[in-house]
Design a protein around this motif. Structure first.
Motif, PDB file in Angstrom:
ATOM      1  N   CYS A 114      11.218  44.523  35.134  1.00 24.33           N
ATOM      2  CA  CYS A 114      10.202  43.483  35.740  1.00 24.33           C
ATOM      3  C   CYS A 114       9.273  43.773  35.020  1.00 24.33           C
ATOM      4  O   CYS A 114       8.111  43.083  35.180  1.00 24.33           O
ATOM      5  N   ASN A 115       8.947  45.379  34.964  1.00 25.92           N
ATOM      6  CA  ASN A 115       7.199  45.423  35.388  1.00 25.92           C
ATOM      7  C   ASN A 115       6.894  45.713  33.923  1.00 25.92           C
ATOM      8  O   ASN A 115       5.583  45.251  33.777  1.00 25.92           O
ATOM      9  N   ASP A 116       7.743  45.711  33.026  1.00 25.04           N
ATOM     10  CA  ASP A 116       7.304  45.862  31.386  1.00 25.04           C
ATOM     11  C   ASP A 116       7.358  43.681  31.071  1.00 25.04           C
ATOM     12  O   ASP A 116       6.660  43.189  30.562  1.00 25.04           O
ATOM     13  N   ARG A 117       8.372  42.751  32.108  1.00 27.70           N
ATOM     14  CA  ARG A 117       8.031  41.737  31.864  1.00 27.70           C
ATOM     15  C   ARG A 117       6.961  41.335  32.335  1.00 27.70           C
ATOM     16  O   ARG A 117       6.238  40.320  32.164  1.00 27.70           O
ATOM     17  N   PHE A 118       6.585  41.897  33.830  1.00 23.45           N
ATOM     18  CA  PHE A 118       5.293  41.308  34.539  1.00 23.45           C
ATOM     19  C   PHE A 118       4.445  41.380  33.339  1.00 23.45           C
ATOM     20  O   PHE A 118       3.292  40.575  32.889  1.00 23.45           O
ATOM     21  N   ARG A 119       4.224  42.861  32.540  1.00 24.72           N
ATOM     22  CA  ARG A 119       2.569  42.841  31.382  1.00 24.72           C
ATOM     23  C   ARG A 119       3.062  41.886  30.551  1.00 24.72           C
ATOM     24  O   ARG A 119       1.742  42.074  30.271  1.00 24.72           O
ATOM     25  N   SER A 120       3.723  41.980  29.891  1.00 20.45           N
ATOM     26  CA  SER A 120       4.299  41.539  28.690  1.00 20.45           C
ATOM     27  C   SER A 120       3.639  39.218  29.000  1.00 20.45           C
ATOM     28  O   SER A 120       3.054  38.989  27.872  1.00 20.45           O
ATOM     29  N   MET A 121       4.316  39.096  30.283  1.00 22.09           N
ATOM     30  CA  MET A 121       3.874  37.706  30.689  1.00 22.09           C
ATOM     31  C   MET A 121       1.978  37.470  30.637  1.00 22.09           C
ATOM     32  O   MET A 121       1.948  36.427  30.256  1.00 22.09           O
ATOM     33  N   VAL A 122       1.699  38.559  31.422  1.00 20.16           N
ATOM     34  CA  VAL A 122       0.502  38.370  32.015  1.00 20.16           C
ATOM     35  C   VAL A 122      -0.172  38.386  31.098  1.00 20.16           C
ATOM     36  O   VAL A 122      -1.444  37.470  29.798  1.00 20.16           O
ATOM     37  N   VAL A 123       0.080  39.074  30.264  1.00 23.34           N
ATOM     38  CA  VAL A 123      -1.198  40.080  28.437  1.00 23.34           C
ATOM     39  C   VAL A 123      -0.583  38.534  27.013  1.00 23.34           C
ATOM     40  O   VAL A 123      -1.834  37.604  27.444  1.00 23.34           O
ATOM     41  N   GLU A 124       0.370  38.133  27.354  1.00 24.09           N
ATOM     42  CA  GLU A 124       1.002  36.499  26.383  1.00 24.09           C
ATOM     43  C   GLU A 124      -0.481  35.069  27.140  1.00 24.09           C
ATOM     44  O   GLU A 124      -0.607  34.914  26.147  1.00 24.09           O
ATOM     45  N   THR A 125      -0.368  35.090  28.618  1.00 20.69           N
ATOM     46  CA  THR A 125      -0.829  33.994  29.365  1.00 20.69           C
ATOM     47  C   THR A 125      -2.785  34.537  29.074  1.00 20.69           C
ATOM     48  O   THR A 125      -3.724  33.916  28.392  1.00 20.69           O
ATOM     49  N   ILE A 126      -2.571  35.988  28.786  1.00 23.96           N
ATOM     50  CA  ILE A 126      -4.650  35.809  28.609  1.00 23.96           C
ATOM     51  C   ILE A 126      -4.337  35.827  26.935  1.00 23.96           C
ATOM     52  O   ILE A 126      -6.112  34.975  26.662  1.00 23.96           O
ATOM     53  N   THR A 127      -3.823  35.979  25.964  1.00 20.77           N
ATOM     54  CA  THR A 127      -4.410  36.098  25.280  1.00 20.77           C
ATOM     55  C   THR A 127      -4.373  34.439  25.244  1.00 20.77           C
ATOM     56  O   THR A 127      -5.187  34.295  23.811  1.00 20.77           O
ATOM     57  N   ASP A 128      -3.699  33.469  25.524  1.00 25.23           N
ATOM     58  CA  ASP A 128      -3.553  31.844  25.355  1.00 25.23           C
ATOM     59  C   ASP A 128      -4.899  31.676  25.356  1.00 25.23           C
ATOM     60  O   ASP A 128      -5.630  30.610  24.739  1.00 25.23           O
ATOM     61  N   ILE A 129      -5.515  32.600  26.283  1.00 24.55           N
ATOM     62  CA  ILE A 129      -6.676  32.092  27.176  1.00 24.55           C
ATOM     63  C   ILE A 129      -8.165  32.226  25.891  1.00 24.55           C
ATOM     64  O   ILE A 129      -8.844  31.579  26.025  1.00 24.55           O
ATOM     65  N   ILE A 130      -7.316  33.558  25.462  1.00 24.36           N
ATOM     66  CA  ILE A 130      -9.084  34.241  24.523  1.00 24.36           C
ATOM     67  C   ILE A 130      -8.793  33.676  23.534  1.00 24.36           C
ATOM     68  O   ILE A 130      -9.955  32.908  22.875  1.00 24.36           O
TER      69      ILE A 130
END
Length: 221
Positions: A142-158
């Motif tokens: 779940c820790n890797d899942r958390f990171r990947s999903m948040v990074v994906e959301t940050i990527t969309d914003i950038i």
């Protein structure tokens, strides 16, 4: 004699009827899995991970421990599934942030929402922190899942910031991961458990402002 037989037969019928009433209705594997997760989460939050055994979860559901083990091999795997479900629900709600808002506001909303989720969990259910420690010590997925999903959301914003001409980044994945690492001091559940909520909110504003300023620099290319 006949009266006794009929009485005994009636008793047997009553016992059989009660047995049928007590028997759990047949459910799909997915329904059973969700039921186990919901019960385990409630017990973990109320009594603490260490104090709850698989047998306790099974007893609450009127099923055998073997049936719980059929869906989840260990207590840690239950925590992993509970955390993953919560992460997916939280990040899904973040993706619904209005895209007509300026990208810096969306970045700030993302950080503050994740921070507040962990602060609220710490205050409303103290035993939640115990489960968080389990995800870390057991190195759960779940820790890797958390990171990947948040990074994906940050990527969309950038990406949206680049299209709007606000941000200037060539290597978006690298900067999205760097932004996550910078935000870790305010969105990681362990970090939110070490400071006062007001201090965390101010720190969150400062970190978001720093990330936003870095993304705006033409040198970021």
């Amino acid at each position: 004699m006949d009266h006794d037989c009929r009485a005994r037969a009636g008793d047997c019928s009553d016992i059989e009827l009660k047995g049928r009433v007590a028997r759990r209705p047949r459910k799909s594997a997915e329904e059973t899995r969700e039921e186990i997760l919901n019960t385990a989460e409630r017990l973990f939050r109320t009594h603490g991970f260490a104090s709850v055994a698989i047998a306790d979860i099974a007893a609450e559901l009127s099923m055998s421990p073997a049936n719980v083990f059929k869906h989840f091999r260990t207590k840690a795997s239950l925590v992993d599934a509970i955390a993953t479900r919560a992460i997916e629900e939280t990040v899904a709600s973040l993706r619904n942030l209005s895209r007509d808002r300026p990208v810096p506001e969306r970045l700030s909303a993302l950080a503050h929402h994740l921070m507040q989720e962990h602060v609220s969990g710490r205050l409303d259910a103290p035993f939640v922190f115990e489960m968080i420690l389990v995800t870390i010590t057991e190195e759960l997925d779940c820790n890797d899942r958390f990171r990947s999903m948040v990074v994906e959301t940050i990527t969309d914003i950038i990406d949206d910031g680049i299209r709007e001409g606000v941000y200037h980044v060539a290597d978006v994945p690298r900067f999205a991961n760097a932004a996550f690492d910078a935000l870790a001091c305010v969105i990681h559940p362990v970090m939110t458990g070490l400071e006062d909520a007001d201090i965390m909110a101010t720190r969150c504003d400062d970190v978001v402002a720093l990330i936003d300023a870095a993304l705006r620099l033409p040198l970021a290319k």
